[in-house]
Structure formats: structure tokens, C-alpha cells
Design a protein around this motif. Structure first.
Motif, PDB file in Angstrom:
ATOM      1  N   ALA A   1       0.821  -1.212   0.000  1.00 46.32           N
ATOM      2  CA  ALA A   1       0.000   0.000   0.000  1.00 46.32           C
ATOM      3  C   ALA A   1       0.859   1.267   0.000  1.00 46.32           C
ATOM      4  O   ALA A   1       0.413   2.323  -0.453  1.00 46.32           O
ATOM      5  CB  ALA A   1      -0.926   0.007   1.209  1.00 46.32           C
ATOM      6  N   LEU A   2       2.094   1.146   0.497  1.00 48.30           N
ATOM      7  CA  LEU A   2       3.011   2.286   0.540  1.00 48.30           C
ATOM      8  C   LEU A   2       4.008   2.250  -0.617  1.00 48.30           C
ATOM      9  O   LEU A   2       4.927   3.066  -0.669  1.00 48.30           O
ATOM     10  CB  LEU A   2       3.762   2.313   1.876  1.00 48.30           C
ATOM     11  CG  LEU A   2       2.900   2.533   3.131  1.00 48.30           C
ATOM     12  CD1 LEU A   2       3.743   2.421   4.383  1.00 48.30           C
ATOM     13  CD2 LEU A   2       2.201   3.886   3.071  1.00 48.30           C
ATOM     14  N   GLY A   3       3.839   1.293  -1.535  1.00 41.70           N
ATOM     15  CA  GLY A   3       4.748   1.184  -2.676  1.00 41.70           C
ATOM     16  C   GLY A   3       6.151   0.777  -2.282  1.00 41.70           C
ATOM     17  O   GLY A   3       7.119   1.118  -2.957  1.00 41.70           O
ATOM     18  N   GLN A   4       6.282   0.050  -1.162  1.00 35.91           N
ATOM     19  CA  GLN A   4       7.605  -0.262  -0.621  1.00 35.91           C
ATOM     20  C   GLN A   4       8.212  -1.517  -1.229  1.00 35.91           C
ATOM     21  O   GLN A   4       7.556  -2.552  -1.343  1.00 35.91           O
ATOM     22  CB  GLN A   4       7.519  -0.443   0.902  1.00 35.91           C
ATOM     23  CG  GLN A   4       7.229   0.837   1.658  1.00 35.91           C
ATOM     24  CD  GLN A   4       7.053   0.573   3.153  1.00 35.91           C
ATOM     25  OE1 GLN A   4       6.566  -0.471   3.550  1.00 35.91           O
ATOM     26  NE2 GLN A   4       7.433   1.541   3.967  1.00 35.91           N
ATOM     27  N   ASN A   5       9.460  -1.420  -1.621  1.00 39.60           N
ATOM     28  CA  ASN A   5      10.321  -2.563  -1.942  1.00 39.60           C
ATOM     29  C   ASN A   5      11.696  -2.188  -1.423  1.00 39.60           C
ATOM     30  O   ASN A   5      12.337  -1.293  -1.961  1.00 39.60           O
ATOM     31  CB  ASN A   5      10.375  -2.819  -3.455  1.00 39.60           C
ATOM     32  CG  ASN A   5       9.042  -3.285  -4.015  1.00 39.60           C
ATOM     33  OD1 ASN A   5       8.226  -2.470  -4.413  1.00 39.60           O
ATOM     34  ND2 ASN A   5       8.822  -4.590  -4.038  1.00 39.60           N
ATOM     35  N   PHE A   6      12.131  -2.821  -0.362  1.00 35.24           N
ATOM     36  CA  PHE A   6      13.382  -2.431   0.293  1.00 35.24           C
ATOM     37  C   PHE A   6      14.584  -2.965  -0.479  1.00 35.24           C
ATOM     38  O   PHE A   6      14.634  -4.151  -0.837  1.00 35.24           O
ATOM     39  CB  PHE A   6      13.419  -2.956   1.731  1.00 35.24           C
ATOM     40  CG  PHE A   6      12.343  -2.379   2.617  1.00 35.24           C
ATOM     41  CD1 PHE A   6      11.867  -1.091   2.424  1.00 35.24           C
ATOM     42  CD2 PHE A   6      11.813  -3.138   3.649  1.00 35.24           C
ATOM     43  CE1 PHE A   6      10.884  -0.557   3.252  1.00 35.24           C
ATOM     44  CE2 PHE A   6      10.833  -2.618   4.488  1.00 35.24           C
ATOM     45  CZ  PHE A   6      10.357  -1.328   4.287  1.00 35.24           C
ATOM     46  N   LEU A   7      15.554  -2.100  -0.704  1.00 35.42           N
ATOM     47  CA  LEU A   7      16.772  -2.468  -1.413  1.00 35.42           C
ATOM     48  C   LEU A   7      17.833  -2.842  -0.384  1.00 35.42           C
ATOM     49  O   LEU A   7      18.298  -1.990   0.375  1.00 35.42           O
ATOM     50  CB  LEU A   7      17.239  -1.295  -2.280  1.00 35.42           C
ATOM     51  CG  LEU A   7      18.430  -1.534  -3.211  1.00 35.42           C
ATOM     52  CD1 LEU A   7      18.129  -2.661  -4.200  1.00 35.42           C
ATOM     53  CD2 LEU A   7      18.766  -0.250  -3.972  1.00 35.42           C
TER      54      LEU A   7
ATOM     55  N   ILE B   1      18.250  12.081  -4.291  1.00 34.07           N
ATOM     56  CA  ILE B   1      18.639  10.682  -4.524  1.00 34.07           C
ATOM     57  C   ILE B   1      17.577   9.820  -3.855  1.00 34.07           C
ATOM     58  O   ILE B   1      17.344   9.956  -2.650  1.00 34.07           O
ATOM     59  CB  ILE B   1      20.023  10.357  -3.924  1.00 34.07           C
ATOM     60  CG1 ILE B   1      21.078  11.380  -4.379  1.00 34.07           C
ATOM     61  CG2 ILE B   1      20.445   8.944  -4.291  1.00 34.07           C
ATOM     62  CD1 ILE B   1      22.436  11.190  -3.707  1.00 34.07           C
ATOM     63  N   ALA B   2      16.929   8.943  -4.613  1.00 31.94           N
ATOM     64  CA  ALA B   2      15.849   8.175  -3.994  1.00 31.94           C
ATOM     65  C   ALA B   2      15.511   6.916  -4.764  1.00 31.94           C
ATOM     66  O   ALA B   2      15.523   6.906  -5.998  1.00 31.94           O
ATOM     67  CB  ALA B   2      14.592   9.052  -3.888  1.00 31.94           C
ATOM     68  N   ASN B   3      15.226   5.874  -4.002  1.00 33.88           N
ATOM     69  CA  ASN B   3      14.525   4.700  -4.506  1.00 33.88           C
ATOM     70  C   ASN B   3      13.054   5.004  -4.273  1.00 33.88           C
ATOM     71  O   ASN B   3      12.511   4.720  -3.208  1.00 33.88           O
ATOM     72  CB  ASN B   3      14.976   3.446  -3.756  1.00 33.88           C
ATOM     73  CG  ASN B   3      14.109   2.237  -4.043  1.00 33.88           C
ATOM     74  OD1 ASN B   3      13.438   2.168  -5.072  1.00 33.88           O
ATOM     75  ND2 ASN B   3      14.123   1.282  -3.122  1.00 33.88           N
ATOM     76  N   LEU B   4      12.416   5.643  -5.255  1.00 35.00           N
ATOM     77  CA  LEU B   4      11.081   6.199  -5.042  1.00 35.00           C
ATOM     78  C   LEU B   4      10.025   5.100  -4.874  1.00 35.00           C
ATOM     79  O   LEU B   4      10.050   4.104  -5.593  1.00 35.00           O
ATOM     80  CB  LEU B   4      10.686   7.089  -6.222  1.00 35.00           C
ATOM     81  CG  LEU B   4      11.472   8.396  -6.367  1.00 35.00           C
ATOM     82  CD1 LEU B   4      11.091   9.100  -7.670  1.00 35.00           C
ATOM     83  CD2 LEU B   4      11.218   9.320  -5.178  1.00 35.00           C
ATOM     84  N   PRO B   5       9.101   5.298  -3.937  1.00 35.83           N
ATOM     85  CA  PRO B   5       7.960   4.369  -3.860  1.00 35.83           C
ATOM     86  C   PRO B   5       7.244   4.322  -5.209  1.00 35.83           C
ATOM     87  O   PRO B   5       6.998   5.363  -5.826  1.00 35.83           O
ATOM     88  CB  PRO B   5       7.076   5.001  -2.775  1.00 35.83           C
ATOM     89  CG  PRO B   5       8.020   5.855  -1.959  1.00 35.83           C
ATOM     90  CD  PRO B   5       9.036   6.369  -2.926  1.00 35.83           C
ATOM     91  N   TYR B   6       6.940   3.121  -5.682  1.00 38.80           N
ATOM     92  CA  TYR B   6       6.366   2.971  -7.020  1.00 38.80           C
ATOM     93  C   TYR B   6       5.084   3.770  -7.211  1.00 38.80           C
ATOM     94  O   TYR B   6       4.798   4.254  -8.304  1.00 38.80           O
ATOM     95  CB  TYR B   6       6.079   1.481  -7.302  1.00 38.80           C
ATOM     96  CG  TYR B   6       7.289   0.678  -7.710  1.00 38.80           C
ATOM     97  CD1 TYR B   6       8.490   1.292  -8.065  1.00 38.80           C
ATOM     98  CD2 TYR B   6       7.239  -0.714  -7.742  1.00 38.80           C
ATOM     99  CE1 TYR B   6       9.591   0.544  -8.449  1.00 38.80           C
ATOM    100  CE2 TYR B   6       8.342  -1.472  -8.124  1.00 38.80           C
ATOM    101  CZ  TYR B   6       9.514  -0.835  -8.469  1.00 38.80           C
ATOM    102  OH  TYR B   6      10.606  -1.568  -8.851  1.00 38.80           O
TER     103      TYR B   6
END
Length: 279
Positions: free
Chosen positions: A24-30, A125-130
Motif C-alpha cells: 500500500a506504501l509502494g515499498q520494496n526495500f533495497l 537521490i531516492a529509490n522512489l515508492p512505485y
């Protein structure tokens, strides 16, 4: 990177704080810390920079940015569960990390940069939430004041979105994003990130895109350009005389010296700007 910064491995952090990634938060942790450092290095020199990060999660990219010497990092995190993990990173880098809990879509980033910057470059710089990445990019590309507050953006998207950002005319991926990014920035694909680098693995490959602002883009009214691209690409298979009919159709195209029988994907950024200026 635990050997570099002395902090616990990310998997241990996630387990200790119960940080399951939420769709729901578009999270995928790297979790691959070699990759997070590669992303941070792609942004350019960080020693004199103020960095803004959106969606730090458990802090993998955050740690990479700080370990590479960023003078100041401001991170926007909506998920309160992640704050204790980020507090540990902040304590490890005293005075260099500020975490703001909130929705990035509601943040005034220019004001944030002015508050925390000290005259050096501001790098996003960001791994943006999808689920919010594209809208954030459009917001950063379309402020009324230009050059913008940021000196560069190094952002991760689904590969499909990355291809749309860097696309130009006669490319199947060319559309509104390609026009906006091509108008105001030099954008390039940096590298792909495979699904297995994330927890949980997404169903698609991701791509890091690096953008730098063009100091003096073609003069053009943003609102008119957005209306045009929305109309033109909303009916991309139709000739322009039909797809932009509501904005003036053939008469508008004639004023801009553009063949009414062409289709949207054949127009260059310069031609879209010319069309917007003819409105």
C-alpha cells in the motif's frame, strides 16, 4: 557496508524492527548495499551537497549516501515504523541526517532545500515508492522558477517508466514524461537493478535514471505544454488535427507550422514548445 559504517546488516535491522515492506506504501526495500552505494555514487560528488531522499525505509540508501560523505541528508519517510531504524543511522552520523515524517507529495521541497542547504548543490537521490514516483518527478520538473532548487536527481523507477523519461520522438516509449524531461533536463539511464535485489522482489526490473537541469530550456508556458501533451498523447494513434482539436486543431497546427497529419510521437520537444507558444 556494515564493515564500512559499523551499523548492523539491513536484514537484521528489518527483523529487529518488524519492517515488512507494505504494498500500500509502494515499498520494496533495497538490501544490496553494493547497489545502494552505486546509486549514491551515480549522483556525483556529495561532500559539499545537501541531499534529499524520499522513502528511505530501513535506511540502506541513506547509509550509502552518508558513508560517501554527504554533508547533510534530509529524508522524508511516511512510514512511522521505519523511524526507529533511521534514528540509529542519525545517531551514527551526528548532525548530518534529518528525518521528516510525512507525505512527500505534500512537501514543499524548494523550501526544504532553502532551509537545510548552505549554498552547495542540492541533490535528490531516492529509490522512489512505485505509487508516487512519477508524480514526484513531474512536480520536480515543472516548477515555475527555473533553474530549479536541485542540481541533479538520481532516481529509481520501474524500467518501463525510466524508458519513458529518456525517450525522444519516434520512440515507442515517447510521451508526456519524455517531453517534460527532454524540455528541461539532460536525462540518461544509469543502470538496471534486478528484482532479486529487493525485499520483496517486485515483478519488474528497476532502472536508475540521472537527470541534470538544462539552465536555459526553450521558453515555453508549462501549463500550455502540459495541456498539449495530455491531448496529443491521450489519442496518440490519431493525427494531431484530431487529437488537439479541442485546443484549436488544424488552425493551431498551421500557426505553429506543423503538418496536421502528423502524430504526437513524431514531434520533437522543440516542436511541442512551438505548438504551446502558438496557443
Amino acid at each position: 557496508m556494515a564493515a564500512i559504517d559499523g551499523l548492523p546488516p539491513l536484514r537484521d535491522v528489518i527483523a529487529r524492527f518488524g519492517l515488512d515492506a507494505r504494498k500500500a506504501l509502494g515499498q520494496n526495500f533495497l538490501l544490496d548495499l553494493n547497489l545502494t552505494q552505486k546509486i549514491a555514487r551515480t549522483a556525483g560528488p556529495l561532500e559539499d551537497a545537501t541531499v534529499i531522499e524520499v522513502g528511505p525505509g530501513p535506511g540502506g540508501l541513506t547509509r550509502a549516501i552518508l558513508s560517501l560523505g554527504a554533508r547533510k541528508l534530509v529524508a522524508i519517510e511516511r512510514d512511522s515504523r521505519c523511524l526507529p531504524a533511521l534514528d540509529e543511522v542519525s545517531a551514527h552520523y551526528p548532525g548530518r541526517l534529518t528525518v521528516i515524517e510525512g507525505d512527500a507529495l505534500k512537501v514543499d521541497f524548494a523550501a526544504l532545500a532553502a532551509e537545510h542547504g548552505d549554498g552547495g548543490p542540492v541533490r535528490i537521490i531516492a529509490n522512489l515508492p512505485y505509487n508516487v514516483g512519477t508524480q514526484l518527478l513531474v512536480n520536480w520538473l515543472t516548477p515555475s522558477a527555473w533553474p530549479p532548487f536541485w542540481a541533479s536527481m538520481t532516481l529509481m523507477f520501474q524500467r518501463e517508466v525510466g524508458l519513458r523519461i529518456v525517450a525522444s520522438e519516434d520512440d515507442d516509449h515517447y510521451g508526456r514524461l519524455g517531453v517534460l524531461a527532454g524540455w528541461r533536463t539532460d536525462a540518461r539511464l544509469a543502470f538496471d537493478v534486478p528484482p532479486q535485489a529487493f525485499t520483496p522482489p517486485p515483478k519488474v526490473t528497476s532502472t536508475v535514471v540521472h537527470l541534470e537541469p538544462i539552465v536555459a530550456p526553450i521558453p515555453c508556458d508549462i501549463a500550455k505544454l502540459e495541456r498539449l501533451t495530455q491531448a496529443a498523447f491521450g489519442q496518440r494513434r490519431k493525427m494531431l488535427r484530431q487529437s488537439v482539436k479541442s485546443l484549436g486543431g488544424e488552425a493551431l497546427l498551421t500557426r505553429a507550422a506543423i503538418d496536421p497529419q502528423r502524430r504526437a510521437e513524431t514531434l520533437s520537444v522543440e516542436e511541442f514548445c512551438r505548438l504551446a507558444n502558438a496557443l
